[in-house]
Design an enzyme around this catalytic site. Structure first.
Site, short mmCIF file in Angstrom:
data_model
loop_
_atom_site.label_atom_id
_atom_site.label_comp_id
_atom_site.label_asym_id
_atom_site.label_seq_id
_atom_site.Cartn_x
_atom_site.Cartn_y
_atom_site.Cartn_z
N ASN A 13 60.81 50.77 22.13
CA ASN A 13 59.90 51.83 22.02
C ASN A 13 58.84 51.51 21.08
O ASN A 13 59.01 51.67 19.86
CB ASN A 13 60.77 53.19 21.63
CG ASN A 13 59.97 54.52 21.42
OD1 ASN A 13 59.01 54.41 21.78
ND2 ASN A 13 60.42 55.45 20.84
N LYS A 15 56.28 53.27 20.47
CA LYS A 15 55.74 54.66 20.06
C LYS A 15 54.16 54.56 20.14
O LYS A 15 53.77 53.99 21.07
CB LYS A 15 56.09 54.75 18.71
CG LYS A 15 57.71 54.66 18.23
CD LYS A 15 58.37 55.00 17.07
CE LYS A 15 59.68 54.84 17.26
NZ LYS A 15 60.65 55.28 15.99
N HIS A 99 62.98 62.27 22.34
CA HIS A 99 62.97 61.31 21.31
C HIS A 99 62.97 62.45 19.87
O HIS A 99 62.11 63.31 20.05
CB HIS A 99 61.83 60.37 21.07
CG HIS A 99 62.12 59.40 20.21
ND1 HIS A 99 61.64 59.71 18.86
CD2 HIS A 99 62.23 57.99 20.06
CE1 HIS A 99 61.98 58.71 18.19
NE2 HIS A 99 62.33 57.86 18.58
N GLU A 101 61.22 62.08 17.22
CA GLU A 101 59.74 62.53 16.91
C GLU A 101 59.09 63.51 17.86
O GLU A 101 58.23 64.42 17.36
CB GLU A 101 58.93 61.21 17.23
CG GLU A 101 59.37 60.38 15.83
CD GLU A 101 59.31 58.73 15.98
OE1 GLU A 101 58.45 58.36 17.12
OE2 GLU A 101 60.01 57.95 15.57
N GLU A 169 70.28 58.29 18.25
CA GLU A 169 69.39 57.78 17.18
C GLU A 169 69.40 58.78 15.72
O GLU A 169 68.76 59.90 15.87
CB GLU A 169 67.96 57.87 17.68
CG GLU A 169 67.74 56.90 18.66
CD GLU A 169 65.99 56.37 18.77
OE1 GLU A 169 66.09 54.99 18.73
OE2 GLU A 169 65.25 57.14 18.63
N GLY A 175 63.25 54.17 11.44
CA GLY A 175 61.97 53.62 10.45
C GLY A 175 62.51 53.67 8.91
O GLY A 175 61.41 53.34 8.39
N SER A 214 66.45 51.60 12.95
CA SER A 214 66.39 50.19 12.17
C SER A 214 67.21 49.28 12.48
O SER A 214 67.94 48.63 11.82
CB SER A 214 67.00 50.76 10.68
OG SER A 214 66.14 52.12 10.32
P1 13P Z 1 62.94 52.17 14.36
O1 13P Z 1 63.85 50.86 15.28
O2 13P Z 1 61.93 51.65 14.03
O3 13P Z 1 63.92 52.33 13.26
O4 13P Z 1 63.03 53.28 15.45
C1 13P Z 1 63.92 53.63 16.14
C2 13P Z 1 63.46 54.66 17.32
O5 13P Z 1 63.02 55.66 16.93
C3 13P Z 1 63.54 53.85 18.61
O6 13P Z 1 63.24 54.97 19.55
#
Ligand code: 13P
Length: 252
Positions: A13, A15, A99, A101, A169, A175, A214
């Site tokens: 992803n 983002k 997601h 976010e 997740e 992150g 992560s």
């Molecule tokens: P990270 O791998 O940067 O922690 O992000 C995970 C994520 O949100 C994938 O959709």
């Protein structure tokens, strides 16, 4: 570990990262994917502006392209939004919905996510439905309650292994460099599998459940080895071809 009935999926992803020059990095992923020899599915979900370019670069390779979100409607006066049909038209075969976010920054509810998953199916896309608990919910011992509610509310009736992937997740692991213990991941993934089985019966056994948060080359092997972990949804580490390929290499 994905058992023999489920083919692992490692999805990146990106983002809100990536410019046209990122096609060069993506081409390295495509080149490296040959080593996987069909043992796992590889996917990259770039920003919408790069869908067409990446789909072009992935042509006749085993790397699939996905979107990061879609609108529930197929067309209309929704400035700035993207329909699932548009993602498919640009070369996507999947779309991430729900997601954290988007749930947080855009206040998306389980009902919104469910509508988006249905839109994905309408456009013949695989829906990658994300769920995950916040840190405070974990601290209060509410993790499984929260995940059960998200799963029930976000996954539409009619889910099958061919149209649904669930991504677990934990919000606090995204992150941050933090990950749950392998034991915790295994417990949650088993819970998700059972909850899906209560609703979908035998079909639940074929649905892939990804872990995200992560994931990197150095921790992928132990996380992916946990029971009912059928691959990864990778954020930051998917932006570097070497790191992303190292994660996928767990299945090589
Ligand atoms: P990270 O791998 O940067 O922690 O992000 C995970 C994520 O949100 C994938 O959709």
């Amino acid at each position: 570990m994905a058992d023999g009935t489920r083919r692992p999926l490692v999805a990146g992803n990106w983002k809100m990262n990536g410019l046209r020059r990122s096609v060069v990095e993506f081409a390295k992923i495509v080149a490296g994917s040959a080593n996987l020899a069909g043992k796992a599915d590889l996917m990259v979900c770039p920003p919408a502006t790069l869908l067409t370019a990446l789909a072009e670069a992935a042509k006749s390779s085993a790397v699939a392209i996905g979107g990061q979100d879609c609108h529930p409607e197929s067309a209309g006066a929704f400035t700035g939004d993207i329909a699932a049909e548009m993602l498919a038209d640009a070369g996507a075969v999947a779309v991430i919905v729900g997601h954290s976010e988007r749930r947080t920054n855009h206040r998306e509810t389980d009902a919104d996510v469910r509508a988006k998953a249905l839109a994905a199916w309408r456009a013949s896309l695989l829906a990658i439905v994300c769920i995950g608990e916040a840190q405070v919910e974990r601290e209060q011992g509410r993790t499984l309650d929260v995940l059960g509610r998200q799963l029930d509310g976000s996954v539409p009736d009619g889910a099958t292994p061919a149209n649904l992937v669930v991504a677990y997740e934990p919000v606090w692991a995204i992150g941050t460099g933090l990950t749950p213990s392998v034991r915790d991941v295994a417990q949650v993934h088993e819970f998700i599998r059972q909850r899906l089985a209560q609703r979908l019966g035998a079909a639940a056994g074929g649905i892939r459940i990804l872990y995200g948060g992560s994931v990197k080359g150095s921790n992928a092997r132990e996380l992916m080895a946990a029971p009912n972990v059928d691959g990864a949804l990778v954020g930051g580490a998917s932006l570097k071809a070497d790191e992303f390929l190292a994660i996928a290499g767990v299945y090589g």
